[in-house]
Write a protein that holds these residues in place. Structure first.
Motif: not given
Length: 134
Positions: A48-55
């Motif tokens: 699961y790759h966490i995305s700061r831009p999507l957050t």
């Protein structure tokens, strides 16, 4: 019932976000899955790759109260037992091959582990067995 283990991970400060996600996605799986015990005992392995831009977009667009992510990703494993999971990480190949690889891109000592049993509630567009909609 299978056991799900989620390990939250942080990239090394010396590794860029792009390089971390690229390496973890394309190179590390083949190294980790070279462990015979992993091939034998894992029911499922995913990242699961966490995305700061999507957050940030979710926080702004949906007005969701989202904290800035502390971790960069999560490795998720499904196994039949804790003993099976322990056997994978006790495998000498894991120790000699995978650990040095992990130390080249992530902070092993700062990982956070969650262990539990997964309960599916919504699958393929419908309520899972045992879920009653009102």
């Amino acid at each position: 019932m299978p056991i799900r283990i989620t390990i939250l991970i942080k990239k090394l400060d010396t590794v860029s976000t792009e390089d971390f996600h690229s390496y973890w996605s394309t190179k590390h799986p083949s190294i980790f899955l070279s462990v015979p015990t992993a091939q034998k005992l894992l029911l499922r392995y995913s990242q699961y790759h966490i995305s700061r831009p999507l957050t940030t977009a979710l926080r702004k667009g949906a007005h969701m109260p989202c904290l800035e992510p502390e971790f960069d990703g999560a490795a998720e494993f499904l196994v039949e037992s804790l003993e099976d999971f322990g056997a994978i990480f006790a495998d000498p190949i894991y120790e000699s091959v995978v650990v040095p690889d992990e130390e080249s891109f992530l902070k092993r000592g700062e990982s956070m582990v969650f262990v539990g049993e997964e309960e599916m509630k919504w699958v393929d567009g419908k309520a899972a067995e045992g879920v009653v909609l009102k």
